[in-house]
Design a protein around this motif. Structure first.
Motif, PDB file in Angstrom:
ATOM      1  N   ALA A 180       9.394  10.900  -3.927  1.00 20.97           N
ATOM      2  CA  ALA A 180       9.203  12.347  -4.075  1.00 20.97           C
ATOM      3  C   ALA A 180       8.272  12.847  -2.985  1.00 20.97           C
ATOM      4  N   SER A 181       8.288  14.138  -2.757  1.00 22.63           N
ATOM      5  CA  SER A 181       7.335  14.753  -1.833  1.00 22.63           C
ATOM      6  C   SER A 181       6.095  15.182  -2.614  1.00 22.63           C
ATOM      7  N   LEU A 182       5.032  15.437  -1.893  1.00 21.71           N
ATOM      8  CA  LEU A 182       3.810  15.919  -2.541  1.00 21.71           C
ATOM      9  C   LEU A 182       4.045  17.266  -3.219  1.00 21.71           C
ATOM     10  N   SER A 183       4.858  18.119  -2.625  1.00 21.24           N
ATOM     11  CA  SER A 183       5.176  19.397  -3.257  1.00 21.24           C
ATOM     12  C   SER A 183       5.842  19.183  -4.608  1.00 21.24           C
ATOM     13  N   GLU A 184       6.746  18.200  -4.683  1.00 24.52           N
ATOM     14  CA  GLU A 184       7.422  17.906  -5.939  1.00 24.52           C
ATOM     15  C   GLU A 184       6.449  17.315  -6.954  1.00 24.52           C
ATOM     16  N   ILE A 185       5.558  16.457  -6.504  1.00 21.23           N
ATOM     17  CA  ILE A 185       4.612  15.802  -7.411  1.00 21.23           C
ATOM     18  C   ILE A 185       3.593  16.797  -7.957  1.00 21.23           C
ATOM     19  N   ILE A 186       3.031  17.607  -7.069  1.00 20.03           N
ATOM     20  CA  ILE A 186       1.992  18.555  -7.480  1.00 20.03           C
ATOM     21  C   ILE A 186       2.590  19.738  -8.227  1.00 20.03           C
ATOM     22  N   GLY A 187       3.843  20.049  -7.910  1.00 20.52           N
ATOM     23  CA  GLY A 187       4.488  21.173  -8.578  1.00 20.52           C
ATOM     24  C   GLY A 187       4.167  22.510  -7.951  1.00 20.52           C
ATOM     25  N   GLU A 188       3.635  22.459  -6.736  1.00 23.93           N
ATOM     26  CA  GLU A 188       3.330  23.675  -5.985  1.00 23.93           C
ATOM     27  C   GLU A 188       3.785  23.473  -4.549  1.00 23.93           C
ATOM     28  N   PRO A 189       4.225  24.550  -3.886  1.00 17.99           N
ATOM     29  CA  PRO A 189       4.697  24.393  -2.504  1.00 17.99           C
ATOM     30  C   PRO A 189       3.555  24.081  -1.536  1.00 17.99           C
ATOM     31  N   LEU A 190       3.617  22.929  -0.928  1.00 17.78           N
ATOM     32  CA  LEU A 190       2.682  22.574   0.135  1.00 17.78           C
ATOM     33  C   LEU A 190       3.418  22.679   1.461  1.00 17.78           C
ATOM     34  N   SER A 191       2.671  22.802   2.535  1.00 13.05           N
ATOM     35  CA  SER A 191       3.279  22.854   3.859  1.00 13.05           C
ATOM     36  C   SER A 191       2.581  21.866   4.775  1.00 13.05           C
ATOM     37  N   VAL A 192       3.301  21.412   5.794  1.00 10.06           N
ATOM     38  CA  VAL A 192       2.693  20.523   6.779  1.00 10.06           C
ATOM     39  C   VAL A 192       1.504  21.192   7.464  1.00 10.06           C
TER      40      VAL A 192
ATOM     41  N   TYR B 109       0.822  -1.206   0.000  1.00 11.50           N
ATOM     42  CA  TYR B 109       0.000   0.000   0.000  1.00 11.50           C
ATOM     43  C   TYR B 109       0.861   1.262   0.000  1.00 11.50           C
ATOM     44  N   ASP B 110       2.006   1.214  -0.693  1.00 13.63           N
ATOM     45  CA  ASP B 110       2.731   2.453  -0.951  1.00 13.63           C
ATOM     46  C   ASP B 110       1.831   3.352  -1.790  1.00 13.63           C
ATOM     47  N   LEU B 111       1.806   4.634  -1.497  1.00 13.88           N
ATOM     48  CA  LEU B 111       1.019   5.568  -2.303  1.00 13.88           C
ATOM     49  C   LEU B 111       1.961   6.352  -3.211  1.00 13.88           C
ATOM     50  N   SER B 112       1.592   6.415  -4.487  1.00 15.22           N
ATOM     51  CA  SER B 112       2.479   7.042  -5.467  1.00 15.22           C
ATOM     52  C   SER B 112       1.669   7.721  -6.559  1.00 15.22           C
ATOM     53  N   VAL B 113       2.347   8.589  -7.285  1.00 13.24           N
ATOM     54  CA  VAL B 113       1.825   9.203  -8.504  1.00 13.24           C
ATOM     55  C   VAL B 113       2.905   9.057  -9.567  1.00 13.24           C
ATOM     56  N   ASP B 114       2.534   8.467 -10.685  1.00 15.73           N
ATOM     57  CA  ASP B 114       3.483   8.247 -11.781  1.00 15.73           C
ATOM     58  C   ASP B 114       4.735   7.512 -11.313  1.00 15.73           C
ATOM     59  N   GLY B 115       4.538   6.536 -10.424  1.00 18.29           N
ATOM     60  CA  GLY B 115       5.647   5.700  -9.978  1.00 18.29           C
ATOM     61  C   GLY B 115       6.537   6.320  -8.930  1.00 18.29           C
ATOM     62  N   LYS B 116       6.169   7.503  -8.419  1.00 16.71           N
ATOM     63  CA  LYS B 116       6.967   8.156  -7.388  1.00 16.71           C
ATOM     64  C   LYS B 116       6.222   8.097  -6.055  1.00 16.71           C
ATOM     65  N   LYS B 117       6.820   7.428  -5.097  1.00 17.32           N
ATOM     66  CA  LYS B 117       6.174   7.213  -3.801  1.00 17.32           C
ATOM     67  C   LYS B 117       6.274   8.454  -2.924  1.00 17.32           C
ATOM     68  N   PHE B 118       5.133   8.804  -2.295  1.00 21.44           N
ATOM     69  CA  PHE B 118       5.110   9.932  -1.371  1.00 21.44           C
ATOM     70  C   PHE B 118       4.589   9.544   0.004  1.00 21.44           C
ATOM     71  N   ALA B 119       4.139   8.293   0.169  1.00 25.98           N
ATOM     72  CA  ALA B 119       3.560   7.895   1.455  1.00 25.98           C
ATOM     73  C   ALA B 119       3.630   6.391   1.641  1.00 25.98           C
ATOM     74  N   GLY B 120       3.659   5.984   2.890  1.00 26.68           N
ATOM     75  CA  GLY B 120       3.589   4.580   3.248  1.00 26.68           C
ATOM     76  C   GLY B 120       2.626   4.403   4.410  1.00 26.68           C
ATOM     77  N   ILE B 121       1.937   3.272   4.442  1.00 29.89           N
ATOM     78  CA  ILE B 121       0.895   3.022   5.439  1.00 29.89           C
ATOM     79  C   ILE B 121       1.263   1.800   6.274  1.00 29.89           C
ATOM     80  N   ALA B 122       0.979   1.878   7.557  1.00 26.45           N
ATOM     81  CA  ALA B 122       1.192   0.750   8.461  1.00 26.45           C
ATOM     82  C   ALA B 122      -0.028   0.608   9.363  1.00 26.45           C
ATOM     83  N   GLN B 123      -0.126  -0.541  10.026  1.00 30.26           N
ATOM     84  CA  GLN B 123      -1.224  -0.772  10.968  1.00 30.26           C
ATOM     85  C   GLN B 123      -0.695  -1.401  12.240  1.00 30.26           C
ATOM     86  N   ARG B 124      -1.382  -1.095  13.324  1.00 30.50           N
ATOM     87  CA  ARG B 124      -1.080  -1.725  14.605  1.00 30.50           C
ATOM     88  C   ARG B 124      -2.414  -2.048  15.276  1.00 30.50           C
ATOM     89  N   ARG B 125      -2.559  -3.277  15.756  1.00 26.22           N
ATOM     90  CA  ARG B 125      -3.810  -3.718  16.363  1.00 26.22           C
ATOM     91  C   ARG B 125      -3.521  -4.304  17.736  1.00 26.22           C
TER      92      ARG B 125
END
Length: 277
Positions: A216-228, A150-166
């Motif tokens: 890549a970061s979301l800022s790099e993927i979207i092409g606009e500066p995002l902030s936390v 469940y890596d999350l990516s756009v055009d093959g560039k990963k920007f997020a990873g998901i984990a679970q704990r139960r």
């Protein structure tokens, strides 16, 4: 909208600023505490945001690298603090450009199997970023650090990873979102950590061959500066829109006893693992 994301009451704990100077171990203890409280019906379902300064969180398999101490020394040289989490997965980078989101719900809420938990988080991310929602894909990005199905990516560039704990009847679905900065630079750090920790020594476990160009970061993927803070604001707006009531605030006095218990446990476990390195 995913049924688990729309609720009468959401609890929201924002530690995206207050947690920056604290150890990531405190966040793991916080999520374990929330699992306990929510599983026991003592708290409503909760979304918690958290940010920590430069750290690399290693998994149990990383701790078994043949020259892991040399790898941790490299991280310290680069200004990153290494810690070991008591769970699966592999090394991930945390810094002030990465927003972590935990969704913690009760097993009693309904049938939320492993994949459904991941799907819930994927749907949330797509809702937060409508400008790229149709382009977001969930599959393993080979060459990324801490790869998973469940890596999350756009055009093959990963920007997020998901984990679970139960644990204790609670389910914590956690995601790291690379919002700002260079995803490739973070990947270079983890690549160098593995190279220093392996030194071409054969191992039974296959560690990732990290390729910075696939992250890549979301800022790099979207092409606009995002902030936390900006992404955190999007999340708050989403929660307001998908609940009748949003309760805000940290743990209260009655909950701190459980938090102290889990905090002590996670710090003792990390100390033991580091001493074994």
């Amino acid at each position: 909208m995913n049924e688990f994301l729309t609720r009468k009451t959401w609890r929201y704990i924002d530690q995206s600023v207050s947690g920056i100077g604290r150890s990531p171990l405190e966040s793991f203890a916080a999520d374990d505490t929330l699992c306990h409280l929510i599983g026991a019906g003592l708290s409503p379902a909760t979304v918690r945001t958290w940010v920590h300064s430069a750290s690399v969180v290693m998994g149990i398999q990383d701790h078994r690298l043949p020259f892991v101490q040399a790898g941790m020394d490299l991280l310290e040289e680069r200004g990153y603090h290494p810690i070991v989490r008591n769970s699966g997965g592999l090394a991930v980078v945390l810094d002030e450009g990465i927003l972590n989101i935990s969704i913690v719900v009760s097993e009693k809420d309904g049938h939320l199997d492993i994949n459904a938990g991941y799907d819930m988080m994927v749907e949330l991310v797509k809702a937060l970023f409508p400008e790229i929602a149709e382009r977001i894909e969930a599959y393993e990005i080979v060459g990324s650090y801490c790869p998973g199905s469940y890596d999350l990516s756009v055009d093959g560039k990963k920007f997020a990873g998901i984990a679970q704990r139960r644990i204790r009847g609670g389910i914590a679905v956690q995601i790291y979102l690379s919002v700002e900065g260079s995803g490739g630079a973070r990947a270079e750090l983890v690549r160098d950590f593995y190279e220093r920790s392996l030194q071409q020594e054969p191992t039974k476990f296959d560690y990732p061959n990290v390729r910075p160009e696939v992250m890549a970061s979301l800022s790099e993927i979207i092409g606009e500066p995002l902030s936390v803070p900006g992404v955190n604001a999007r999340l708050q707006q989403f929660l307001y829109a998908h609940s009748e009531e949003m309760r805000m605030g940290p743990f209260v006095e009655d909950e701190m006893e459980q938090y102290t218990y889990y905090l002590t446990r996670v710090f003792e476990r990390n100390k033991k693992l580091l001493l074994e390195s």
